[in-house]
Scaffold this active site. Structure first.
Site, short mmCIF file in Angstrom:
data_model
loop_
_atom_site.label_atom_id
_atom_site.label_comp_id
_atom_site.label_asym_id
_atom_site.label_seq_id
_atom_site.Cartn_x
_atom_site.Cartn_y
_atom_site.Cartn_z
N LEU A 131 0.85 -1.19 0.00
CA LEU A 131 0.00 0.00 0.00
C LEU A 131 0.88 1.23 0.00
O LEU A 131 1.80 1.35 0.82
CB LEU A 131 -0.91 0.02 1.23
N ALA A 138 4.87 14.09 2.68
CA ALA A 138 3.53 13.85 3.25
C ALA A 138 3.56 12.59 4.11
O ALA A 138 3.35 11.48 3.62
CB ALA A 138 2.50 13.71 2.13
N ILE A 166 7.63 2.38 1.62
CA ILE A 166 6.52 1.46 1.34
C ILE A 166 6.94 0.01 1.61
O ILE A 166 7.82 -0.54 0.91
CB ILE A 166 6.02 1.64 -0.12
N ASP A 249 -7.84 2.83 10.37
CA ASP A 249 -8.36 2.33 11.65
C ASP A 249 -8.14 0.83 11.76
O ASP A 249 -7.73 0.32 12.80
CB ASP A 249 -9.86 2.65 11.79
N LEU A 250 -8.42 0.12 10.67
CA LEU A 250 -8.22 -1.34 10.69
C LEU A 250 -6.73 -1.67 10.84
O LEU A 250 -6.35 -2.59 11.57
CB LEU A 250 -8.79 -1.98 9.43
N GLU A 251 -5.88 -0.89 10.16
CA GLU A 251 -4.43 -1.11 10.26
C GLU A 251 -3.98 -0.94 11.71
O GLU A 251 -3.19 -1.74 12.22
CB GLU A 251 -3.69 -0.13 9.35
N GLN A 288 15.70 -10.69 43.33
CA GLN A 288 14.36 -10.08 43.31
C GLN A 288 14.22 -8.97 42.27
O GLN A 288 13.13 -8.76 41.73
CB GLN A 288 14.01 -9.56 44.70
N GLY A 355 21.69 -8.73 29.76
CA GLY A 355 23.00 -8.11 29.97
C GLY A 355 23.71 -7.87 28.65
O GLY A 355 23.08 -7.55 27.64
N GLY A 380 0.75 5.90 11.64
CA GLY A 380 0.51 7.10 12.45
C GLY A 380 1.42 7.06 13.66
O GLY A 380 1.42 6.06 14.39
C1 LIG Z 1 9.76 0.81 7.97
C2 LIG Z 1 8.58 1.64 7.56
C3 LIG Z 1 7.53 1.06 6.88
C4 LIG Z 1 6.46 1.83 6.44
N1 LIG Z 1 5.49 1.25 5.65
C5 LIG Z 1 4.58 2.06 5.03
C6 LIG Z 1 3.71 1.51 4.04
O1 LIG Z 1 3.71 0.31 3.77
N2 LIG Z 1 2.86 2.37 3.38
C7 LIG Z 1 2.84 3.71 3.67
O2 LIG Z 1 2.07 4.41 3.03
N3 LIG Z 1 3.64 4.25 4.62
C8 LIG Z 1 4.53 3.45 5.30
N4 LIG Z 1 5.37 4.00 6.24
C9 LIG Z 1 5.30 5.42 6.52
C10 LIG Z 1 4.85 5.79 7.92
O3 LIG Z 1 3.45 5.62 8.02
C11 LIG Z 1 5.30 7.23 8.20
O4 LIG Z 1 6.71 7.18 8.39
C12 LIG Z 1 4.62 7.85 9.39
O5 LIG Z 1 3.27 8.08 9.14
C13 LIG Z 1 5.28 9.18 9.83
O6 LIG Z 1 5.49 10.03 8.74
P1 LIG Z 1 6.93 10.71 8.56
O7 LIG Z 1 7.95 9.63 8.63
O8 LIG Z 1 6.91 11.54 7.35
O9 LIG Z 1 7.14 11.61 9.83
P2 LIG Z 1 6.65 13.15 10.01
O10 LIG Z 1 5.21 13.26 9.69
O11 LIG Z 1 7.59 14.03 9.29
O12 LIG Z 1 6.83 13.34 11.57
C14 LIG Z 1 8.09 13.69 12.20
C15 LIG Z 1 7.82 13.91 13.69
O13 LIG Z 1 6.92 15.01 13.85
C16 LIG Z 1 5.80 14.62 14.61
N5 LIG Z 1 4.60 15.36 14.17
C17 LIG Z 1 4.15 15.53 12.92
N6 LIG Z 1 3.00 16.25 12.93
C18 LIG Z 1 2.74 16.52 14.23
C19 LIG Z 1 1.70 17.23 14.91
N7 LIG Z 1 0.68 17.78 14.26
N8 LIG Z 1 1.77 17.32 16.26
C20 LIG Z 1 2.79 16.74 16.95
N9 LIG Z 1 3.79 16.08 16.37
C21 LIG Z 1 3.77 15.96 15.02
C22 LIG Z 1 5.66 13.13 14.35
O14 LIG Z 1 4.91 12.50 15.36
C23 LIG Z 1 7.12 12.71 14.34
O15 LIG Z 1 7.57 12.56 15.67
C24 LIG Z 1 6.41 3.21 6.75
C25 LIG Z 1 7.44 3.79 7.51
C26 LIG Z 1 8.52 3.03 7.90
C27 LIG Z 1 9.64 3.71 8.66
#
Ligand SMILES: Cc1cc2nc3c(=O)[nH]c(=O)nc-3n(C[C@H](O)[C@H](O)[C@H](O)COP(=O)(O)OP(=O)(O)OC[C@H]3O[C@@H](n4cnc5c(N)ncnc54)[C@H](O)[C@@H]3O)c2cc1C
Length: 398
Positions: A131, A138, A166, A249-251, A288, A355, A380
């Site tokens: 997906l 974004a 992805i 939500d399901l994810e 303990q 350890g 998320g």
């Molecule tokens: C190994 C891996 C597998 C993944 N697989 C998929 C996949 O199969 N398909 C897919 O579509 N995506 C996938 N993702 C993407 C994943 O869903 C995103 O990395 C995630 O949603 C965060 O987005 P970002 O990395 O751009 O972080 P950012 O959105 O840039 O966030 C950076 C930091 O800012 C914080 N932040 C952002 N906005 C706010 C706010 N409004 N308030 C407070 N804090 C905020 C975030 O919590 C985070 O700590 C994958 C990611 C990884 C690392």
């Protein structure tokens, strides 16, 4: 005359559910655990093992049998993931991207023609699914900041843009991809498409190297005038937001059992090590402070289990297009947030009990420890989960 038993709320698995969990865990221990070390060391993708999962009936779990699936519910698919995660968490992650993010989403939202074309191969394991939502610009704001576009041209759409992080990207045959068909309408201008890896204009730009879950393949994907037949539109044009929100939500409900399976295994490893390792002339389990860690880990695992199952049960009957708001939106965010944070504490203590040997790359507990941070980021981040929960509590949700 004996009194009729009082119906009890279901806080535990039925005998049938327990048998499913035991069967998949047994399969994973025999067939998938032996692959885990190499997957971690070399970021190796065991294609044959993934296809074998289909043969064993563990792909397309929620898809009706008429499309080649298992005809089971979301709850049961959570148990499948829990069992896989205990013994090969990287394949568990690949599985959830395939079976939940891609396959279940296609089944719930695609036309009958698309279901018939794609689901049988995805259920048998002949095809790997993925997906694509996240983009370089974004992530947390996946919908608002989405730049990938889809422009209608005759009987096709032309997709342009980049998707990143992805899961299964480098090995996927079929991808559910979100793109903006009406950028001026913001999140209400998003549509979902099924893209095949052999469609012209699609390419895997790079495979990404990760600190954990290394056997699960992750990629950056590029769409350059990628020509997708109009028939591969999933749901209505500009109706993608419901597909995304319901799917998320399901994810989230489904990531919790991934955390649970990993935490269960970590507790088991810690228990074994604490009884085997001798210091001061006795097993460290006699101390303990070690016993306190084991007790706290146990409480974390048991509470994860209860909450995970409760929320999976609540998400079980989510209607198509449902979710993305209200009680289930908050509950699923809470479930994954609680499970990932609890798992983090369990793994930290499991490494502590090991350890120095827990700090060594090749050890199983170290492999799990390196993996878990992802589950506070993907589906998320923890911060986004808190925004969802507080938004619903304060009546400021979507
Ligand atoms: C190994 C891996 C597998 C993944 N697989 C998929 C996949 O199969 N398909 C897919 O579509 N995506 C996938 N993702 C993407 C994943 O869903 C995103 O990395 C995630 O949603 C965060 O987005 P970002 O990395 O751009 O972080 P950012 O959105 O840039 O966030 C950076 C930091 O800012 C914080 N932040 C952002 N906005 C706010 C706010 N409004 N308030 C407070 N804090 C905020 C975030 O919590 C985070 O700590 C994958 C990611 C990884 C690392």
């Amino acid at each position: 005359m004996p009194e009729a038993p009082t119906p009890q709320p279901a806080f535990d698995l039925s005998a049938e559910q327990q048998a499913t969990l035991d069967a998949v865990a047994d399969y994973a221990r025999r067939e998938l655990f032996p692959l885990a070390a190499r997957m971690d060391a070399e970021e190796w993708w065991p294609a044959a093992a993934f296809a074998a999962l289909g043969g064993a009936g563990y792909l397309g779990v929620t898809v009706p049998e008429r499309y080649g699936g298992g005809g089971l519910d979301l709850f049961t698919s959570g148990l499948v993931l829990q069992g896989l995660a205990r013994w090969n968490h990287a394949l568990g992650l690949a599985w959830v991207a395939h079976d939940n993010l891609c396959v279940n989403n296609i089944y719930r939202n695609a036309s009958e023609e698309l279901r018939r074309r794609y689901l049988p191969g995805l259920c048998s394991g002949e095809l790997v699914g993925a997906l694509g939502l996240t983009e370089p610009g974004a992530g947390s704001d996946a919908l608002g900041s989405m730049r990938t576009s889809a422009r209608r041209e005759g009987d096709s759409y032309l997709l342009n843009g980049t998707k990143i992080f992805i899961t299964n990207g480098p090995v996927a045959d079929v991808l559910l991809v979100y793109a903006k068909t009406a950028p001026e309408r913001g999140p209400r201008g998003i549509s979902a498409f099924i893209v095949q890896k052999d469609f012209p204009g699609f390419r895997v730009a790079q495979k990404l190297t990760k600190m954990g879950f290394r056997g699960s393949q992750t990629a950056e994907l590029v769409f350059s005038d990628c020509r997708v037949p109009a028939a591969n539109l999933v749901g209505e044009e500009n109706g993608g937001v419901a597909v995304v929100m319901s799917g998320l939500d399901l994810e989230r409900a489904m990531i919790a059992p991934l955390c649970l399976g990993i935490a269960e295994r970590a507790l088991e490893l810690a228990l074994e090590y604490a009884q085997a390792r001798q210091q001061f002339g006795r097993p460290i389990a006699d101390f303990q402070m070690i016993q306190a860690k084991l007790a706290e880990m146990y409480v974390a695992v048991e509470t994860m289990r209860t909450f995970t199952y409760r929320v999976l049960a609540a998400a079980n009957d989510l209607e198509i297009g449902g979710g993305g708001r209200g009680r289930i939106h908050a509950l699923t965010a809470a479930s994954v947030m609680y499970a990932s944070e609890s798992m983090n504490r369990v793994l930290s203590e499991a490494v502590q009990i090991h350890g120095g040997s827990g700090y060594i790359w090749e050890s199983e507990v170290n492999r799990l420890y390196r993996a878990i941070k992802l589950l506070e980021i993907g589906a998320g981040t923890t911060e986004v989960r808190k925004l969802i929960i507080s938004g619903e509590l304060l009546g400021r949700g979507p």
